[in-house]
Write an enzyme that holds these catalytic residues in place. Structure first.
Site, PDB file in Angstrom:
ATOM      1  N   ASP A  26      31.042-110.466   9.173  1.00  0.00           N
ATOM      2  CA  ASP A  26      30.009-109.630   9.798  1.00  0.00           C
ATOM      3  C   ASP A  26      30.247-109.475  11.303  1.00  0.00           C
ATOM      4  O   ASP A  26      29.298-109.300  12.070  1.00  0.00           O
ATOM      5  CB  ASP A  26      28.632-110.255   9.562  1.00  0.00           C
ATOM      6  CG  ASP A  26      28.533-111.667  10.136  1.00  0.00           C
ATOM      7  OD1 ASP A  26      29.550-112.400  10.092  1.00  0.00           O
ATOM      8  OD2 ASP A  26      27.461-112.053  10.627  1.00  0.00           O
ATOM      9  N   SER A  28      30.604-108.245  14.855  1.00  0.00           N
ATOM     10  CA  SER A  28      30.076-107.064  15.546  1.00  0.00           C
ATOM     11  C   SER A  28      31.264-106.216  16.015  1.00  0.00           C
ATOM     12  O   SER A  28      32.412-106.662  15.968  1.00  0.00           O
ATOM     13  CB  SER A  28      29.251-107.505  16.749  1.00  0.00           C
ATOM     14  OG  SER A  28      30.097-108.171  17.659  1.00  0.00           O
ATOM     15  N   THR A  31      33.310-108.081  18.567  1.00  0.00           N
ATOM     16  CA  THR A  31      34.062-109.236  18.056  1.00  0.00           C
ATOM     17  C   THR A  31      35.245-108.789  17.184  1.00  0.00           C
ATOM     18  O   THR A  31      36.342-109.333  17.297  1.00  0.00           O
ATOM     19  CB  THR A  31      33.132-110.173  17.269  1.00  0.00           C
ATOM     20  OG1 THR A  31      32.058-110.554  18.123  1.00  0.00           O
ATOM     21  CG2 THR A  31      33.859-111.426  16.819  1.00  0.00           C
ATOM     22  N   LYS A 138      21.469-112.703   7.655  1.00  0.00           N
ATOM     23  CA  LYS A 138      21.853-113.719   8.640  1.00  0.00           C
ATOM     24  C   LYS A 138      21.346-113.331  10.030  1.00  0.00           C
ATOM     25  O   LYS A 138      21.355-112.160  10.400  1.00  0.00           O
ATOM     26  CB  LYS A 138      23.375-113.861   8.697  1.00  0.00           C
ATOM     27  CG  LYS A 138      23.851-114.802   9.813  1.00  0.00           C
ATOM     28  CD  LYS A 138      25.358-114.802   9.964  1.00  0.00           C
ATOM     29  CE  LYS A 138      25.739-114.368  11.362  1.00  0.00           C
ATOM     30  NZ  LYS A 138      27.183-114.523  11.628  1.00  0.00           N
ATOM     31  N   GLU A 179      20.659-119.419  11.458  1.00  0.00           N
ATOM     32  CA  GLU A 179      21.858-119.987  12.094  1.00  0.00           C
ATOM     33  C   GLU A 179      21.632-120.266  13.575  1.00  0.00           C
ATOM     34  O   GLU A 179      21.759-119.375  14.404  1.00  0.00           O
ATOM     35  CB  GLU A 179      23.051-119.029  11.939  1.00  0.00           C
ATOM     36  CG  GLU A 179      24.315-119.579  12.609  1.00  0.00           C
ATOM     37  CD  GLU A 179      25.515-118.626  12.541  1.00  0.00           C
ATOM     38  OE1 GLU A 179      25.341-117.466  12.136  1.00  0.00           O
ATOM     39  OE2 GLU A 179      26.607-119.068  12.906  1.00  0.00           O
ATOM     40  N   LYS A 221      22.404-122.318   8.240  1.00  0.00           N
ATOM     41  CA  LYS A 221      23.811-122.271   8.660  1.00  0.00           C
ATOM     42  C   LYS A 221      23.918-123.082   9.940  1.00  0.00           C
ATOM     43  O   LYS A 221      23.379-122.699  10.983  1.00  0.00           O
ATOM     44  CB  LYS A 221      24.267-120.833   8.874  1.00  0.00           C
ATOM     45  CG  LYS A 221      25.714-120.708   9.332  1.00  0.00           C
ATOM     46  CD  LYS A 221      26.283-119.335   9.012  1.00  0.00           C
ATOM     47  CE  LYS A 221      27.648-119.149   9.655  1.00  0.00           C
ATOM     48  NZ  LYS A 221      28.343-117.949   9.149  1.00  0.00           N
ATOM     49  N   GLY A 264      33.167-122.050  13.974  1.00  0.00           N
ATOM     50  CA  GLY A 264      32.943-122.164  15.415  1.00  0.00           C
ATOM     51  C   GLY A 264      34.154-122.338  16.303  1.00  0.00           C
ATOM     52  O   GLY A 264      34.020-122.777  17.444  1.00  0.00           O
ATOM     53  N   SER A 291      30.252-121.405   5.385  1.00  0.00           N
ATOM     54  CA  SER A 291      30.049-119.973   5.642  1.00  0.00           C
ATOM     55  C   SER A 291      30.952-119.629   6.819  1.00  0.00           C
ATOM     56  O   SER A 291      30.493-119.304   7.911  1.00  0.00           O
ATOM     57  CB  SER A 291      28.583-119.682   5.975  1.00  0.00           C
ATOM     58  OG  SER A 291      28.435-118.329   6.376  1.00  0.00           O
ATOM     59  N   ARG A 294      36.141-117.257  11.032  1.00  0.00           N
ATOM     60  CA  ARG A 294      37.527-117.430  11.452  1.00  0.00           C
ATOM     61  C   ARG A 294      38.309-118.383  10.558  1.00  0.00           C
ATOM     62  O   ARG A 294      39.476-118.142  10.241  1.00  0.00           O
ATOM     63  CB  ARG A 294      37.578-117.916  12.912  1.00  0.00           C
ATOM     64  CG  ARG A 294      37.327-116.827  13.916  1.00  0.00           C
ATOM     65  CD  ARG A 294      36.935-117.382  15.265  1.00  0.00           C
ATOM     66  NE  ARG A 294      35.579-117.918  15.274  1.00  0.00           N
ATOM     67  CZ  ARG A 294      35.005-118.496  16.319  1.00  0.00           C
ATOM     68  NH1 ARG A 294      35.687-118.641  17.432  1.00  0.00           N
ATOM     69  NH2 ARG A 294      33.767-118.929  16.252  1.00  0.00           N
TER      70      ARG A 294
END
Ligand code: 13P
Length: 340
Positions: A26, A28, A31, A138, A179, A221, A264, A291, A294
């Site tokens: 997801d 953006s 990103t 989310k 999250e 999350k 993360g 979840s 990367r």
């Protein structure tokens, strides 16, 4: 329990079913541009569709992936043959999810801290996502560790927004993933990560209680309790696993349907190893799964980007491997010998 609440519980449990976790795709616009820039791919709508549909149509992905979090553009997209991506996901047994926050913005009056926006008009946006086939949502809040931060105001304001979002999701029949990400960027040690994560989770569950959110129909999350990425003497896998589980046991009610982790910035195998170590610690009140964004996509993206046409199958194979490794880790059954 009403039919609607029952449906929320069923969906939430399916998201964290044994050996299955969530694929976060997801990103953006900003990103995904960063991710594509890093591998020399132009950030066009066609390339985003090609890349994300390549992942979602990997044969057998549904075995270890229960759901995927989509971006607003993706939930509306069709593949070249006219099939909606959402329909392909349903055929593969993968629940469609959608990121609904509008991003973490600078928090006025609080230097270096973020507040997530997106509550205005959310009820109407959720109604549209239900029509488009979403089953869960989310919302990501960002908590930064640094000199004298996070502030109580940042933690509580973000928790309040998360709880209001979660209440709106459940009203719409959508399972909220809440999250609150405590960033691993920095030089902080494991104890600091523990304290900030604990304070954040306690504030979140207080707010969820005050906003009448049903925990059985909610998925947390979480970020792992981990040393900062620039810290000296970073904590070991076992220390991270024990601190994270200890922190969750102290702050997450047993009624929550499940806990999934974000990666993360951890390496792909590192994220798998940490999840596996946690699941080897014994019985817990909730399933602990993944979840990852990367940590699931890294190798797959690199392979695909090297030649999007020729490498489609080999990129899918890399994604399927990581999904399987994490599916095993979610049951404490992973071993480094399986990495091959
Ligand atoms: P990472 O696993 O790359 O941290 O992304 C997960 C995610 O969805 C963050 O919101």
């Amino acid at each position: 329990m009403s039919k609607k609440l029952e449906q929320l519980v069923t969906t939430a449990q399916a998201m964290v079913a044994p050996g299955r976790g969530i694929l976060a795709i997801d990103e953006s616009m900003g990103t995904i541009k960063k991710r594509f820039d890093a591998v020399g791919i132009e950030n066009t709508e066609d390339n985003r569709l090609d890349y994300r549909s390549m992942m979602l149509t990997a044969d057998g992905l549904g075995e270890h992936i229960s759901g995927a979090i989509l971006f607003d553009e993706t939930i509306r997209q069709k593949m070249p043959d006219g099939t909606r991506l959402v329909d392909a996901m349903n055929d593969a047994g993968i629940l469609p999810g959608i990121k609904v926050d509008k991003g973490a913005k600078d928090m006025a009056g609080f230097d270096g801290e973020k507040i997530t926006e997106g509550l205005d008009g959310l009820r109407e946006r959720l109604a549209e996502y239900v029509e488009l086939g979403a089953k869960f949502c989310k919302w990501r809040a960002v908590i930064t560790i640094g000199d004298d931060i996070p502030s109580r105001s940042c933690i509580d304001s973000n928790a309040h927004a998360l709880a209001r979002y979660a209440a709106l999701c459940q009203e719409a029949g959508l399972v909220p993933i809440v999250e609150p990400e405590v960033l691993m960027n920095g030089t902080h040690d494991l104890d600091t990560s523990f304290d900030v994560t604990e304070a954040t989770l306690k504030s979140l569950f207080q707010q969820l209680y005050e906003q009448n959110v049903m925990l059985e129909g909610t998925v947390l999350k979480a970020s792992m309790v981990i040393s900062g990425d620039q810290a000296d003497n970073r904590a070991s896998t076992q220390e991270v696993a024990e601190a994270t589980v200890d922190c969750l046991l102290n702050s997450v009610p047993a009624a929550v349907a499940g806990v999934v982790f974000l990666s993360g910035g951890q390496g792909d195998v590192e994220a798998t190893e940490h999840l596996n170590a946690m699941n080897q610690l014994g019985e817990l009140p909730w399933p602990l799964s993944f979840s990852y964004g990367r940590a699931l996509q890294e190798g797959c993206l690199k392979e695909w980007a090297a030649d999007p046409k020729a490498n489609r199958a080999s990129a899918q194979k890399i994604l399927l491997h990581r999904a399987r490794m994490n599916g095993l880790a979610a049951q404490g059954e992973w071993g480094s010998d399986l990495e091959g």
